[in-house]
Design an enzyme around this catalytic site. Sequence first.
Site, PDB file in Angstrom:
ATOM      1  N   ASN A 156      -5.585   7.521  -2.405  1.00  0.00           N
ATOM      2  CA  ASN A 156      -6.389   8.385  -1.540  1.00  0.00           C
ATOM      3  C   ASN A 156      -5.580   9.227  -0.553  1.00  0.00           C
ATOM      4  O   ASN A 156      -6.019  10.292  -0.147  1.00  0.00           O
ATOM      5  CB  ASN A 156      -7.469   7.572  -0.809  1.00  0.00           C
ATOM      6  CG  ASN A 156      -6.911   6.418  -0.019  1.00  0.00           C
ATOM      7  OD1 ASN A 156      -5.866   5.866  -0.345  1.00  0.00           O
ATOM      8  ND2 ASN A 156      -7.608   6.031   1.027  1.00  0.00           N
ATOM      9  N   GLU A 170      -2.826  -3.969   3.636  1.00  0.00           N
ATOM     10  CA  GLU A 170      -3.923  -3.166   4.197  1.00  0.00           C
ATOM     11  C   GLU A 170      -4.977  -3.077   3.105  1.00  0.00           C
ATOM     12  O   GLU A 170      -4.768  -2.421   2.087  1.00  0.00           O
ATOM     13  CB  GLU A 170      -3.402  -1.792   4.616  1.00  0.00           C
ATOM     14  CG  GLU A 170      -4.335  -1.063   5.572  1.00  0.00           C
ATOM     15  CD  GLU A 170      -5.424  -0.319   4.829  1.00  0.00           C
ATOM     16  OE1 GLU A 170      -6.559  -0.852   4.757  1.00  0.00           O
ATOM     17  OE2 GLU A 170      -5.151   0.770   4.315  1.00  0.00           O
ATOM     18  N   LEU A 171      -6.127  -3.745   3.337  1.00  0.00           N
ATOM     19  CA  LEU A 171      -7.031  -4.048   2.236  1.00  0.00           C
ATOM     20  C   LEU A 171      -8.434  -3.471   2.399  1.00  0.00           C
ATOM     21  O   LEU A 171      -9.362  -3.917   1.753  1.00  0.00           O
ATOM     22  CB  LEU A 171      -7.111  -5.575   2.061  1.00  0.00           C
ATOM     23  CG  LEU A 171      -5.764  -6.278   1.903  1.00  0.00           C
ATOM     24  CD1 LEU A 171      -5.965  -7.784   1.766  1.00  0.00           C
ATOM     25  CD2 LEU A 171      -4.989  -5.737   0.714  1.00  0.00           C
ATOM     26  N   CYS A 229     -10.040   4.342   3.800  1.00  0.00           N
ATOM     27  CA  CYS A 229     -10.199   2.923   4.154  1.00  0.00           C
ATOM     28  C   CYS A 229     -11.028   2.737   5.423  1.00  0.00           C
ATOM     29  O   CYS A 229     -11.713   1.721   5.569  1.00  0.00           O
ATOM     30  CB  CYS A 229      -8.831   2.280   4.339  1.00  0.00           C
ATOM     31  SG  CYS A 229      -7.875   2.177   2.814  1.00  0.00           S
ATOM     32  N   GLU A 285     -17.058  -2.685   0.490  1.00  0.00           N
ATOM     33  CA  GLU A 285     -16.481  -1.376   0.792  1.00  0.00           C
ATOM     34  C   GLU A 285     -16.972  -0.365  -0.232  1.00  0.00           C
ATOM     35  O   GLU A 285     -16.641  -0.460  -1.415  1.00  0.00           O
ATOM     36  CB  GLU A 285     -14.955  -1.438   0.773  1.00  0.00           C
ATOM     37  CG  GLU A 285     -14.304  -0.111   1.117  1.00  0.00           C
ATOM     38  CD  GLU A 285     -12.782  -0.198   1.148  1.00  0.00           C
ATOM     39  OE1 GLU A 285     -12.182   0.476   1.987  1.00  0.00           O
ATOM     40  OE2 GLU A 285     -12.213  -0.933   0.319  1.00  0.00           O
TER      41      GLU A 285
END
Length: 482
Positions: A153, A249-250, A286, A380
């Site tokens: 992204n 970073e999830l 995110c 998400e």
Amino acid sequence: MSQLMRLWIDGTWEDGHKQAPLLAPYGGEELALVGYASPEQAARAVEAADRAFREHCGMPAHRRSSILYQAADLLERRAEEAARIVALEAAKPIRAARAEIARTVQTYLFAAEAARSLTGETVPMDAAPRGEGRTASVRREPVGVVSAITPFNFPFNLVAHKVGPALAAGNAVVLKPAEQTPISALFLAELFEEAGLPSGLLNIVPGDGRELGPTLASHPLVSFVSFTGSPEVGRQIRQLAGLRRTTLELGSNSPLLIDRGFTEEELGRIADETAAGAFAYNGQVCISVQRVFVHEELADRFAAMLAERAKALVAGDPLAEETDITPLISAKAAERLKGWLDAALARGAELLCGGSFEGSLMRPAVLRGVPEDAELSCEEAFGPVAAIAPFRRWEEAVAAANRSRYGLQAGVFTKDVEHALHAAAELQAGGVMINDVPTFRLDHMPYGGRKDSGSGREGVRYAAEEMTEAKLVSFRSGLYRS
């Protein structure tokens, strides 16, 4: 005929063990044939990085800084070329792609400054009994080889957030870009070679994450793994990494809380920022706004304002200057979102606008009444979706925002100082943005999550420090005096 993309290992272009066509999300054009690395080639990249690290680990800070400054300058000179790459391979609207490149230049500049400013500290040994006659300092030393696994992204800037700090701290890097965005990553090989980075300190191995992940996370010569992606893959990476240090970073389903007391004009400005935070790059961010908690006195007006702004967004070709909305990154992503949307509507959610699909393009959707345990609320979305829920008491809104397995960033709009302080203290997130949407980020601020949103911190200086080891050196004086 599309171009052939090759691996970059130890300063040399190398054919992959197989080739895969890279198709543009918009229009389906074949952009390139991408060479995919085998696990054996990924292992050789790690070994090359380790050799280069050992050869150049004494490179002075001013030299590392100069290389990063030069890379930033070269990227700025080729900014339009880089933006078009992002627009084509990631279907990012060209205006957003240009903004990403501008941020990436800043990220490498921050890294150049970090290279000169990483410092240790002096430890007051005589603060404890038996510490007399000793002085001590803490040195920061590079960890060695950093594996960087990046998403689609922000194919330039999220790469910069791993490569920049790693090089600033004196490490070597093996970079595996997302399958959809290898051209952006390989573009860096040219920049850093021209900037004077010694061969082997940056290696780039496109390929299948399932094939390369085990090597990049568990190779004996890898010291640090930095990964951005899904919680499910993040757990696998952590398990493979074992005792190696990681930054993960999830993702998130970022909440935004909007308090009472705003005028019509003020609420309109908040709606503008919310629309940008929820729908920019199709919500494939995110920290995209996803769950919006609005005081019941304002909920109806705000919902109408947000829907009005969503309807006004222009869908089309990412290279067109007027385009706001483009196809999602893949048909699979679109199918997932459509299934989640249909499931929420079947359970009583109200669709205020959008939600229609034209191939992989999804019109921005604003909903009310989404059940808290529906996927569009608790997972998400990574798409252009905003779910509005009214609240009566501020404490209820904060509690609802916390009822999530994620905790990356949260946004709050309030005029009440007590409510702001309560949110800052109680919201379970790595960052709380007061009078900003959760999508706000600057590239030098600490950035990372709690719970299933991951561990460790990005933000150039913070990441550079994580990619170093602390070593205590103590000097004892007076031992040889008679």
